[in-house]
Write an enzyme that holds these catalytic residues in place. Structure first.
Site, PDB file in Angstrom:
ATOM      1  N   GLU A 126       3.183 -22.377  -5.844  1.00  0.00           N
ATOM      2  CA  GLU A 126       2.860 -21.171  -5.062  1.00  0.00           C
ATOM      3  C   GLU A 126       3.912 -20.091  -5.316  1.00  0.00           C
ATOM      4  OE1 GLU A 126       2.256 -21.590  -0.751  1.00  0.00           O
ATOM      5  OE2 GLU A 126       3.011 -19.553  -0.524  1.00  0.00           O
ATOM      6  N   SER A 223       5.056 -29.344  -0.139  1.00  0.00           N
ATOM      7  CA  SER A 223       6.079 -28.613   0.611  1.00  0.00           C
ATOM      8  C   SER A 223       5.902 -28.812   2.111  1.00  0.00           C
ATOM      9  CB  SER A 223       6.000 -27.123   0.249  1.00  0.00           C
ATOM     10  OG  SER A 223       6.859 -26.369   1.068  1.00  0.00           O
TER      11      SER A 223
END
Ligand code: SF4
Length: 317
Positions: A126, A223
């Site tokens: 990301e 994450s």
């Protein structure tokens, strides 16, 4: 043994949409379809989609000409979009709309002439995608100490955006450091951290008040799952991130009266149920679920998958 399930846990709307995009594109356009990077960070999900006809690749040059191409939920840089367009690949973009929002914020701030700071973790897909939204250099930071070492004058017009899956508390500290460091700073406060990340962190905080050990179902490279485990550590609990029931070491829970169990936003509920079954090997298990937020968010599919007759032509932006 009591097993207390966090609420909410597991799949978020962005992950559901991304998986739907792969499944529906196979149904509509036929196998194989090619997905750049893991569609979401979960091996169980990826293996299930491989069995249905998805091929996962690292880069576009591994995709044959003309093959249906899907970008993962984490988003991609503009260079990847342009490379796909240059090859005329028919693209479906599974980037989570909440990541796309960060992309457009980033472009907007740079168009305003501000130096962009991204709060996030180096190497995460990301972050790579967000860094690649603008032509200007972007400063990537993750701690208050990183703020101190930014080589920018105090009066520089700056803006920040954040990765969507960060720790709310750590990000609050980084933003406070930025506010102290710069006179002309704009940014979204904590609202770039997505609803799913915020709700799962809140739920785990509540869960940690009443359990003896914390188990988080999620991938090592996820994450938001890592952030959930860290909350358990903050509470002084033995806290473990497990990809699936096979990675559960029963010695972690054998002498525990109350086990807290949650799952990251890319972890399927089937794996949570398998972990509960594994726990039954050491004790009689009573399962309860915490009270918590009921999520009812969903994101629309791309138009080519909403309308039965629409075909994919070339690459979309
Ligand atoms: Fe979107 Fe948040 Fe889910 Fe990531 S964790 S896919 S940003 S909803």
């Amino acid at each position: 043994m009591r097993v207390v399930l966090a609420q909410p846990r597991g799949f978020c709307a962005g992950v559901v949409r991304a998986i739907d995009i792969v499944e529906k594109s196979i149904e509509k356009f036929g196998a194989p379809v090619y997905v750049r990077h893991e569609i979401v960070h979960n091996r169980t999900v990826v293996s299930g989609l491989e069995a249905k006809g998805a091929h996962f690749v690292d880069e576009l040059d591994q995709i044959p000409d003309g093959a249906v191409t899907i970008f993962s939920a984490h988003g991609v840089s503009r260079a990847v979009v342009e490379a796909a367009r240059g090859r005329g690949l028919p693209v479906l973009d599974a980037t989570c709309p909440l990541v796309s929002k960060v992309h457009s914020q980033s472009r907007h701030y740079v168009e305003q002439g501000r130096t962009l700071i991204l709060i996030g973790h180096a190497g995460h897909p990301e972050v790579e995608g967000t860094l690649g939204q603008v032509d200007a250099p972007v400063r990537l930071i993750s701690t208050p100490a990183d703020v101190e070492s930014l080589d920018l004058p105090r009066d520089t017009p700056v803006a920040y955006v954040t990765q969507t899956t960060l720790s709310v508390d750590e990000t609050r500290e980084v933003i406070a450091s930025l506010k102290a460091r710069f006179d002309d700073l704009v940014g979204p406060n904590l609202s770039d951290i997505c609803y799913a990340t915020q709700f799962r962190q809140q739920a785990v905080r509540k869960l940690c008040e009443s359990v003896d050990v914390l188990l988080v179902v999620g991938a090592a490279n996820s994450s938001n799952s890592n952030r959930l485990r860290e909350i358990g550590v903050e509470f002084g609990l033995p806290s473990y991130l497990i990809a699936d029931a096979h990675s559960l070491d029963l010695d972690w829970v054998r002498d525990k009266a109350t086990v807290g169990l949650t799952a990251g936003a890319s972890a399927p509920e089937t794996v949570v149920l398998e972990v509960i079954e594994a726990l039954r090997q050491v004790a009689d298990v009573e399962v309860t679920q915490m009270d918590g937020v009921e999520e009812n968010i969903s994101f629309r599919l791309p138009p080519e998958l909403r309308h039965p007759d629409d075909q994919l032509v070339g690459a979309e932006a």
